[in-house]
Design an enzyme around this catalytic site. Structure first.
Site, PDB file in Angstrom:
ATOM      1  CE1 TYR A   1      -3.850   2.356   0.844  1.00 26.28           C
ATOM      2  CE2 TYR A   1      -2.163   3.437   2.186  1.00 26.28           C
ATOM      3  CZ  TYR A   1      -3.409   3.455   1.576  1.00 26.28           C
ATOM      4  OH  TYR A   1      -4.197   4.566   1.682  1.00 26.28           O
TER       5      TYR A   1
ATOM      6  CD  GLU B   1     -28.904   3.188  12.893  1.00 22.03           C
ATOM      7  OE1 GLU B   1     -28.320   4.186  13.377  1.00 22.03           O
ATOM      8  OE2 GLU B   1     -29.531   3.218  11.832  1.00 22.03           O
TER       9      GLU B   1
ATOM     10  CE  LYS C   1     -27.913   8.814  21.649  1.00 19.69           C
ATOM     11  NZ  LYS C   1     -26.680   9.510  22.016  1.00 19.69           N
TER      12      LYS C   1
ATOM     13  CG  ASP D   1     -20.764   8.857  24.410  1.00 17.55           C
ATOM     14  OD1 ASP D   1     -21.320   9.892  23.972  1.00 17.55           O
ATOM     15  OD2 ASP D   1     -20.440   8.707  25.595  1.00 17.55           O
TER      16      ASP D   1
ATOM     17  CE1 TYR E   1     -26.815  10.052  12.605  1.00 18.96           C
ATOM     18  CE2 TYR E   1     -24.898   9.225  13.781  1.00 18.96           C
ATOM     19  CZ  TYR E   1     -25.757  10.250  13.480  1.00 18.96           C
ATOM     20  OH  TYR E   1     -25.558  11.483  14.032  1.00 18.96           O
TER      21      TYR E   1
ATOM     22  CE  LYS F   1     -27.815   8.569  26.333  1.00 18.25           C
ATOM     23  NZ  LYS F   1     -28.269   9.843  26.766  1.00 18.25           N
TER      24      LYS F   1
ATOM     25  CB  CYS G   1       4.106  -1.768  54.418  1.00 15.66           C
ATOM     26  SG  CYS G   1       2.784  -2.973  54.129  1.00 15.66           S
TER      27      CYS G   1
ATOM     28  CB  CYS H   1       4.293  -5.967  57.280  1.00 15.95           C
ATOM     29  SG  CYS H   1       5.231  -5.256  55.917  1.00 15.95           S
TER      30      CYS H   1
ATOM     31  CB  CYS I   1       5.250  -3.439  51.067  1.00 15.78           C
ATOM     32  SG  CYS I   1       5.792  -4.498  52.402  1.00 15.78           S
TER      33      CYS I   1
ATOM     34  CB  CYS J   1       4.207  -7.824  53.328  1.00 18.65           C
ATOM     35  SG  CYS J   1       2.733  -6.832  53.613  1.00 18.65           S
TER      36      CYS J   1
HETATM   37  S1  IVH Z   1     -29.754   9.340  14.505  1.00 20.25           S
HETATM   38  C1  IVH Z   1     -32.961  12.233  14.003  1.00 20.25           C
HETATM   39  N1  IVH Z   1     -28.167   7.297  14.983  1.00 20.25           N
HETATM   40  O1  IVH Z   1     -27.011  10.815  19.063  1.00 20.25           O
HETATM   41  C2  IVH Z   1     -31.936  11.227  14.253  1.00 20.25           C
HETATM   42  N2  IVH Z   1     -27.779   9.327  16.150  1.00 20.25           N
HETATM   43  O2  IVH Z   1     -29.253  12.782  20.318  1.00 20.25           O
HETATM   44  C3  IVH Z   1     -30.673  11.839  14.610  1.00 20.25           C
HETATM   45  N3  IVH Z   1     -25.874   9.264  17.646  1.00 20.25           N
HETATM   46  O3  IVH Z   1     -26.760  13.951  17.529  1.00 20.25           O
HETATM   47  C4  IVH Z   1     -29.607  10.995  14.985  1.00 20.25           C
HETATM   48  N4  IVH Z   1     -25.286   7.182  17.232  1.00 20.25           N
HETATM   49  O4  IVH Z   1     -24.692  12.478  17.629  1.00 20.25           O
HETATM   50  C5  IVH Z   1     -28.476   8.580  15.273  1.00 20.25           C
HETATM   51  N5  IVH Z   1     -26.840   5.422  15.302  1.00 20.25           N
HETATM   52  C6  IVH Z   1     -27.133   6.703  15.570  1.00 20.25           C
HETATM   53  C7  IVH Z   1     -26.368   7.456  16.489  1.00 20.25           C
HETATM   54  C8  IVH Z   1     -26.745   8.778  16.751  1.00 20.25           C
HETATM   55  C9  IVH Z   1     -25.000   8.288  17.914  1.00 20.25           C
HETATM   56  C10 IVH Z   1     -25.868  10.601  18.282  1.00 20.25           C
HETATM   57  C11 IVH Z   1     -25.832  11.743  17.300  1.00 20.25           C
HETATM   58  C12 IVH Z   1     -27.027  12.593  17.592  1.00 20.25           C
HETATM   59  C13 IVH Z   1     -27.383  12.172  18.967  1.00 20.25           C
HETATM   60  C14 IVH Z   1     -28.879  12.290  19.117  1.00 20.25           C
END
Ligand code: IVH
Length: 675
Positions: free
Chosen positions: A42, A119, A121, A123, A233, A321, A415, A418, A433, A438
């Site tokens: 690559y 899906e 979610k 972070d 997404y 959540k 320690c 002991c 220690c 001990c």
């Molecule tokens: S959909 C109207 N899909 O969650 C739908 N959001 O509070 C909008 N996020 O701002 C979002 N994973 O930053 C969607 N699989 C997922 C997500 C996702 C993370 C976050 C995204 C969004 C916040 C929504």
């Protein structure tokens, strides 16, 4: 056309061809996770392209793979207005709220039957990227949902984001706005923090902050050095293409070259969504991305439209959540714990608090340096974090909550168990220690020795070990094997049968493996992985104990620190005595069989589905013992796919690459032929 023009014309073609090839390999590597060329090959392609572009700078285009780190730092970000607002999600944390959501959806659809896509979610932070004619134009953060920051140059540095889209499998829309979540993988996050710590820079509290901090860098070169990833997404505006369902959108994104989370699922009803949630909750620690819940979306776009939105959130989607893995609480006290290597660890005693569904009342502060760096004091309000099996830790102090009465912590010079003087070699962060007998160290060593991954003495729990040491019935590891039934009978809670069981369990553990024994000895820095590496290179403890530091260091994966620690362990008389006594007391292990050269050598296996006769680890070991290799994904180089029950998508790939598929029985047969 002059001669120069001809060469230029040819170079242009060559450049295009190279770019096409590199893009394809980027897609294989970053999106499909299935590279088909080596890194070196690559790099060669990339260098070739760079050379050509250097010769003809006017042929450089913004979508060239070489342009991922081109732009200069900016003074501030420009702004971008989203053509369709980026909404947020309404949240649920309880199952009943999810059923309520489903009820509202069905009511809104007047009898229409919704399907759902679930899906992870992620972070991280949301971004939108605009493509015209398949070429990336502008990328922006979500901002307030209407207007975001222009982070085009920064996003271009993320290798998995295509600068130009693939159009082989599916025609490209003229305008395509895609949305996704930028995040930092957990492994990358840990590495980044370690590096920052070494350089004396502040560390990030979690992968989310690290991702946000990395993306919002004014200098794209800094972003380029940060390991960011993305999952797409959804879409914003799309010209000349009508999608029917959300699942179709996800599939199309994948075909155009975007990374889409492979754990997304199409569900028939809300019960399946809840099942998905529970499943994800139990395996989330295994993923490299941090997920804070799942998102449930109505699958049919016609239904989404009918449902519309309310107060900036779509009525057709819900974030369900997980319980948070971080919480705040107060430090009541700081105590010092002694580990099996004698390491003294300061531990924060907390006002009990629920973190990720479990009550936490202690959290590690790691060492004095960490306490100083974070400026942790008794009485402080702190952010604590707990992830899976990892020991809860204090992430940071909420300084705004200080009253002035907080007390600094003084590390003890003796320690706490002991009273031996604490030693801290120059340059080391951990205080120890130095008394090898001990009682605190002994307790930890024995607990480790009998633990499940080590000698696995069934039923010998922490409490019993502590009693045995406190009553001086066990003064060293080998003493365990000198215990008699009568000894246990003397202990509270032990009767005839239970004492006998205990003795039997201890007796049973005498027949073990080299891996278990080596792990059980608790050599500093030698965890389960390194044990495996060591046993691949040394057939028994004796040969390992004689290996020089230099010899150890020659082994791949063993650095100078580990080599030193192993050497140090085997030069200590007390350790050699333990090993010798264990041998005399009848502890035996199977020597690792020598690899049968050439039997499965050069063959690559992929396992899929549930195996019945082996665990995945066993199967992997069996292949590796015979010189074969096990990979997680199917590629051109795969020789065999071993398919268990419910084998999934890998089977389709197998057909694509024409890989031989075998069942467990056939696999066993293959092993027997080759043992
Ligand atoms: S959909 C109207 N899909 O969650 C739908 N959001 O509070 C909008 N996020 O701002 C979002 N994973 O930053 C969607 N699989 C997922 C997500 C996702 C993370 C976050 C995204 C969004 C916040 C929504």
């Amino acid at each position: 056309m002059g001669k120069r023009d001809i060469t230029k014309e040819e170079t242009k073609k060559q450049i295009e061809k190279l770019r096409e090839e590199i893009r394809y390999h980027d897609y294989r590597y970053y999106v499909l996770n299935e590279p088909i060329i080596s890194d070196a090959e690559y790099d060669k392609l990339m260098r070739h392209l760079q050379d050509l572009e250097e010769k003809f700078p006017d042929l450089v285009t913004p979508d060239s793979p070489t342009q991922r780190v081109g732009a200069l730092p900016r003074e501030e970000f420009g702004t971008v207005r989203h053509s369709i607002p980026m909404l947020s999600l309404s949240n649920a944390s309880k199952e009943t709220e999810v059923y309520d959501f489903d009820r509202r959806v069905r009511k809104g659809l007047n009898g229409g039957k919704p399907r759902y896509v679930t899906e992870p979610k992620i972070d991280g932070l949301a971004v939108e990227i605009v493509y015209r004619g398949g070429i990336m134009q502008v990328a922006s953060t979500r901002g307030d949902g209407e207007v975001g920051e222009d982070v085009t140059d920064n996003l271009k540095t993320i290798k998995s984001i295509p600068l130009r889209l693939l159009k082989k499998e599916l025609p490209l829309p003229e305008l395509l706005e895609v949305r996704g979540e930028v995040y930092m993988g957990k492994g990358d996050f840990r590495k980044l923090n370690q590096e920052r710590e070494k350089k004396g820079e502040s560390i990030f509290a979690n992968p989310r902050n690290a991702a946000a901090g990395s993306l919002r860098q004014l200098d794209p070169k800094v972003t380029a050095e940060r390991p960011l990833s993305i999952f797409f997404y959804g879409v914003g505006s799309v010209e000349d293409r009508q999608f029917k369902s959300h699942w179709e959108i996800l599939q199309s994104l994948l075909k155009w070259g975007f990374t889409v989370n492979p754990h997304n699922k199409l569900c028939l009803n809300i019960e399946e969504c809840i099942e998905y949630f529970n499943q994800m909750k139990s395996v989330r620690e295994e993923f490299d991305f941090e997920m804070d819940g799942i998102v449930i979306k109505v699958h049919q776009l016609e239904f989404q439209e009918r449902l519309g939105e309310i107060s900036r959130s779509p009525r057709w989607a819900l974030a369900y959540k997980f319980p948070s893995i971080q919480s705040t609480t107060r430090i009541i006290d700081i105590k010092v714990q002694v580990g099996r290597t004698g390491a003294l660890t300061p531990v924060a005693i907390l006002e009990p608090v629920e973190v990720g569904g479990v009550t936490v009342s202690r959290a590690t502060l790691h060492n004095q340096d960490e306490i100083d760096r974070k400026d942790v004091r008794v009485g402080d309000t702190v952010l604590v974090q707990r992830a899976g099996d990892v020991i809860p830790e204090v992430v940071k102090v909420i300084k705004e909550k200080r009253s002035g009465k907080e007390k600094k912590f003084e590390f003890p010079s003796l320690c706490p168990i002991c009273q031996t003087k604490v030693s801290q070699p120059l340059g080391e962060v951990v205080a120890r220690c130095s008394n090898i007998s001990c009682p605190a160290r002994l307790k930890q060593s024995i607990k480790h020795f009998v633990s499940r991954q080590a000698l696995d003495v069934e039923g010998l729990g922490d409490k019993i070990v502590e009693t045995l040491v406190d009553k001086a019935m066990v003064k060293s590891i080998p003493d365990l094997y000198r215990l008699k039934k009568e000894d246990f009978l003397k202990l509270e809670g032990f009767a005839e049968k239970s004492s006998e069981n205990m003795i039997n369990a201890i007796e049973k553990s005498k027949k073990t493996t080299l891996e278990r024994l080596l792990y059980g000895l608790g050599i500093r820095h030698v965890g389960q992985h390194l044990v495996k590496v060591l046993t691949e290179n040394f057939p028994d403890i004796e040969s390992l104990s004689k290996a020089s530091e230099e010899e150890l260091w020659q082994i791949n994966e063993i650095g100078p620190e580990v080599a030193g620690s192993i050497r140090d362990f085997f030069t200590r008389k007390e350790n050699l005595k333990v090993i010798d006594e264990l041998r005399r007391l009848g502890i035996t292990y199977e020597r690792r069989k020598k690899i049968v050269e050439g039997k499965l050598k050069g063959l690559t296996f992929v396992f899929t589905g549930e195996l019945e006769r082996f665990t995945r680890e066993e199967a992997k070991r069996l292949v590796e013992d015979r010189g074969g290799r096990v990979t997680s994904s199917v590629s051109k180089t795969t020789d065999y796919i071993v398919a268990g029950k419910n084998a999934g998508s890998k089977m389709a790939q197998a057909q694509k690459y024409n890989v031989k598929i075998i069942g467990e029985q056939e696999f066993e047969h293959l092993l027997q032929l080759n043992s």
